[in-house]
Each structure stands twice: as C-alpha cells, then as structure tokens.
Design an enzyme around this catalytic site. Sequence first.
Site, PDB file in Angstrom:
ATOM      1  N   LYS A 125       7.106 -25.420  40.554  1.00 51.32           N
ATOM      2  CA  LYS A 125       6.093 -26.439  40.248  1.00 51.32           C
ATOM      3  C   LYS A 125       5.898 -26.636  38.746  1.00 51.32           C
ATOM      4  O   LYS A 125       5.370 -27.642  38.297  1.00 51.32           O
ATOM      5  CB  LYS A 125       4.761 -26.042  40.892  1.00 51.32           C
ATOM      6  CG  LYS A 125       4.868 -25.847  42.414  1.00 51.32           C
ATOM      7  CD  LYS A 125       3.839 -26.668  43.136  1.00 51.32           C
ATOM      8  CE  LYS A 125       3.874 -26.553  44.638  1.00 51.32           C
ATOM      9  NZ  LYS A 125       5.204 -26.649  45.254  1.00 51.32           N
ATOM     10  N   ARG A 166       0.840  -1.218   0.000  1.00 49.89           N
ATOM     11  CA  ARG A 166       0.000   0.000   0.000  1.00 49.89           C
ATOM     12  C   ARG A 166       0.870   1.262   0.000  1.00 49.89           C
ATOM     13  O   ARG A 166       0.631   2.196  -0.779  1.00 49.89           O
ATOM     14  CB  ARG A 166      -0.908  -0.007   1.232  1.00 49.89           C
ATOM     15  CG  ARG A 166      -1.768   1.224   1.396  1.00 49.89           C
ATOM     16  CD  ARG A 166      -2.584   1.104   2.681  1.00 49.89           C
ATOM     17  NE  ARG A 166      -3.498   2.203   2.884  1.00 49.89           N
ATOM     18  CZ  ARG A 166      -3.191   3.322   3.521  1.00 49.89           C
ATOM     19  NH1 ARG A 166      -1.961   3.483   4.013  1.00 49.89           N
ATOM     20  NH2 ARG A 166      -4.091   4.271   3.672  1.00 49.89           N
ATOM     21  N   ARG A 198      13.418 -20.388  11.818  1.00 52.71           N
ATOM     22  CA  ARG A 198      14.415 -21.043  10.959  1.00 52.71           C
ATOM     23  C   ARG A 198      15.770 -21.085  11.670  1.00 52.71           C
ATOM     24  O   ARG A 198      15.845 -21.649  12.751  1.00 52.71           O
ATOM     25  CB  ARG A 198      14.519 -20.283   9.642  1.00 52.71           C
ATOM     26  CG  ARG A 198      14.804 -21.143   8.459  1.00 52.71           C
ATOM     27  CD  ARG A 198      14.872 -20.277   7.239  1.00 52.71           C
ATOM     28  NE  ARG A 198      13.576 -20.001   6.698  1.00 52.71           N
ATOM     29  CZ  ARG A 198      13.005 -20.699   5.739  1.00 52.71           C
ATOM     30  NH1 ARG A 198      13.629 -21.721   5.212  1.00 52.71           N
ATOM     31  NH2 ARG A 198      11.818 -20.400   5.285  1.00 52.71           N
ATOM     32  N   GLY A 226       8.604 -14.518  30.039  1.00 51.51           N
ATOM     33  CA  GLY A 226       9.232 -15.057  31.247  1.00 51.51           C
ATOM     34  C   GLY A 226       9.475 -16.561  31.215  1.00 51.51           C
ATOM     35  O   GLY A 226       9.356 -17.245  32.244  1.00 51.51           O
ATOM     36  N   CYS A 227       9.849 -17.083  30.057  1.00 50.16           N
ATOM     37  CA  CYS A 227      10.089 -18.539  29.974  1.00 50.16           C
ATOM     38  C   CYS A 227      11.326 -18.921  30.791  1.00 50.16           C
ATOM     39  O   CYS A 227      12.337 -18.210  30.784  1.00 50.16           O
ATOM     40  CB  CYS A 227      10.291 -18.960  28.523  1.00 50.16           C
ATOM     41  SG  CYS A 227       8.811 -18.710  27.560  1.00 50.16           S
ATOM     42  N   ASP A 285      10.971 -13.933  10.781  1.00 47.61           N
ATOM     43  CA  ASP A 285      12.163 -14.532  11.391  1.00 47.61           C
ATOM     44  C   ASP A 285      13.167 -13.505  11.932  1.00 47.61           C
ATOM     45  O   ASP A 285      14.003 -13.839  12.761  1.00 47.61           O
ATOM     46  CB  ASP A 285      12.889 -15.432  10.372  1.00 47.61           C
ATOM     47  CG  ASP A 285      12.035 -16.620   9.959  1.00 47.61           C
ATOM     48  OD1 ASP A 285      11.122 -16.979  10.707  1.00 47.61           O
ATOM     49  OD2 ASP A 285      12.285 -17.180   8.866  1.00 47.61           O
TER      50      ASP A 285
HETATM   51  O1  F6P Z   1      10.561 -17.807   6.973  1.00 45.38           O
HETATM   52  C1  F6P Z   1       9.370 -17.777   7.658  1.00 45.38           C
HETATM   53  C2  F6P Z   1       8.989 -19.127   8.150  1.00 45.38           C
HETATM   54  O2  F6P Z   1       7.748 -19.029   8.797  1.00 45.38           O
HETATM   55  C3  F6P Z   1      10.023 -19.825   9.045  1.00 45.38           C
HETATM   56  O3  F6P Z   1       9.972 -19.362  10.366  1.00 45.38           O
HETATM   57  C4  F6P Z   1       9.625 -21.266   8.873  1.00 45.38           C
HETATM   58  O4  F6P Z   1      10.736 -22.114   9.076  1.00 45.38           O
HETATM   59  C5  F6P Z   1       9.183 -21.335   7.446  1.00 45.38           C
HETATM   60  O5  F6P Z   1       8.839 -20.022   7.065  1.00 45.38           O
HETATM   61  C6  F6P Z   1       8.006 -22.235   7.200  1.00 45.38           C
HETATM   62  O6  F6P Z   1       7.789 -22.264   5.839  1.00 45.38           O
HETATM   63  P1  F6P Z   1       6.495 -22.878   5.155  1.00 45.38           P
HETATM   64  O7  F6P Z   1       5.333 -21.983   5.446  1.00 45.38           O
HETATM   65  O8  F6P Z   1       6.850 -22.897   3.705  1.00 45.38           O
HETATM   66  O9  F6P Z   1       6.302 -24.225   5.761  1.00 45.38           O
END
Ligand code: F6P
Length: 320
Positions: free
Chosen positions: A215, A22, A172, A186-187, A128
Amino acid sequence: MIKKIAVLTSGGDSPGMNAAIRSIVRIAYHKKIKVVGILNGYLGLCQNNMIKLNLSTVSNILNRGGTILGTARYLKFYKKKNREIAIENMKKKGINALIVIGGNGTYIGAYKLYKMNFPCIGIPGTIDNDIYGTDYTIGYSTALETVVQAIDKIRDTSCSHQRISIIEIMGRNCGDLTLFSAIAGGCEFIVIPEIPYNEKKLIDNIKKNIHLGNKNAIIAITEKICNVKELAKKIEIHIKKETRATILGHIQRGGSPVSFDRILAFKMSLFAIKLLLKKKFGKCIGIKNNKIIYYDLNYFSQSKHTKLKKKLIKLASNLY
Ligand code: F6P
C-alpha cells in the site's frame, strides 16, 4: 620538537568535531604541547584569526554538535599565495604543526600545505563517510541515526496515508548515508550515486511493488541524483498514487554526537598527536576493521566499495 600545534575545522561541519577539538587539547595538555584554534577553517588561517585553546575553553563542548571553531569552504586556499600567507601566520605564532578536521576538500588543503613543507595531519570529519581509507568518519554515525529517525517518522505518515514517500538524503557523491539508513529504516527502494540512475526502471518497479499489494513505499535517494519533487509528480502520474518528497537537508548535519562518534574522535585525536610526536607528517587517520590506522594524505579522492553497495541494495530492497 613539537611544542605548539594548531587545529582547524573546515568544510561541512559534522557532529563530533567538538569532541575531536576537545580531545586534541586535552591530550596535547598531557604531552605539554600548546594548542591554538584557527577560526573558520582555512579562511581564518589566512586572516590570522586564531585563539588560544586550553582545558577550560574546551570544557562542556563534548556533547555539542557543530564546531566551536567555526568552519568555511574557502576555495581561494587553492591559490599558492594564500597558502604562503597561512604558513607565515602559523610560523609567526611559533606553530610547528597543523591538525585539520574535515572531509576531502579539507584534506586537499592540508596536503598542499604539507607539500610546502608545513607539517599537517588530517582527521576525517564529515557526515558523508566518503573518505577513502577509513571505514568511518566522525559525524557519520550521528547523521545515520538522525536519518533513520526521520525515515521511521515518515514511514508512520506514509503508511497511514498509503502514499509513496521519497526521502532525499545528503552524501554528495557517496551513498553510504543513504544506503545504511535505508537498510536500518527498511526502505523499499534505494538509489545511490554509485549505481547509475534509471528513472523508468525505478518507476516501473514501484508500480510492480504496488500491484503486488503493497500500500505504500519509501524511496531513499541520495541528493543531487534528480529533482525529487519532480520525481514525485512523475510517480503520481504513472502510478496514480499520492506521492510526497521530503528533503531532509541540514538537519542531518546537526545534533549531539552519538557515543561512537565521540569515542572515534578521541581515538583519532590521540593517534594524530602520536604521529606528530613521531614526526610522521602528511598523514591522515582512519579506522579499519576497528583498528586506528594512518595513511598518506593524498589518497583522498578514490571512491569506495561500489560492488559491495550494489550487492547490499539487491538484498535489502526491491532493486529498481
Ligand atoms: O559534505 C557534507 C555535506 O553536508 C554534503 O552532504 C552536502 O552535499 C554538502 O555538505 C552541503 O553543503 P552546504 O552546507 O555548503 O550547502
């Protein structure tokens, strides 16, 4: 003279791609440049699948996730013959330059076109956040919010059942989405691809954590590091505590973009068109320390900030 440009989205979609499309159309309109939309990424470019974009075709898309142009992972674009077809298709339509919105794979395609003397600019669009040279990519902040909301929800049930919960997060080869959602959520344990995975150490440390009186625990882990369902079984055996694994999956890629991604899309699109008008081709746009910048398209493949991530994990979680 740039009079007509094309725009495509390629690779995994990300929230904010529509905001970028856009913005490109609206800014181009003000600069008296025509815009053509290529459908389904490089595949559509080779198939001559193009539509005219104007102010009305991009109205009401700003808040929509995904991409109205469609996307694809088209590996055959690595073949020179297909790129020649793509360039021919654009030339026939009088297109002077191409803006691509996507991740590393998308940039490789654009770089190869640029090397064949077709003017290209890249805008980073991926959840990513794995593109070298930019602090943020369009879509990452929205995905981050989605993941943090999921962590919060899983924490509710993990706490109630006093379980160990594993959450698999996309990214990825890049741990940004995992690391920062885990900090915000907070993991207790954070596992990312930048740091070598040691399953025994992880399980031992969860055990220690539980023996200290905790826990429940949440483990945030980037996809493709291990089989999280198998990991859950192993943890149950070793720690004797109910364990569940959740793979968040494609829910992370959808949804309406947060304001940050919409504004980033606007700023980057503006910069991209300015570069085209200055005839600076073969570049990609980034944001560094809150300033929009550009750099050469061929920097895409370097990894980012491993040391810093290690330090953050140490401080924010019970390092495994
Ligand atoms: O690159 C974005 C992403 O969502 C990655 O985090 C993931 O590994 C990949 O694409 C998944 O790809 P697809 O939707 O082709 O399975």
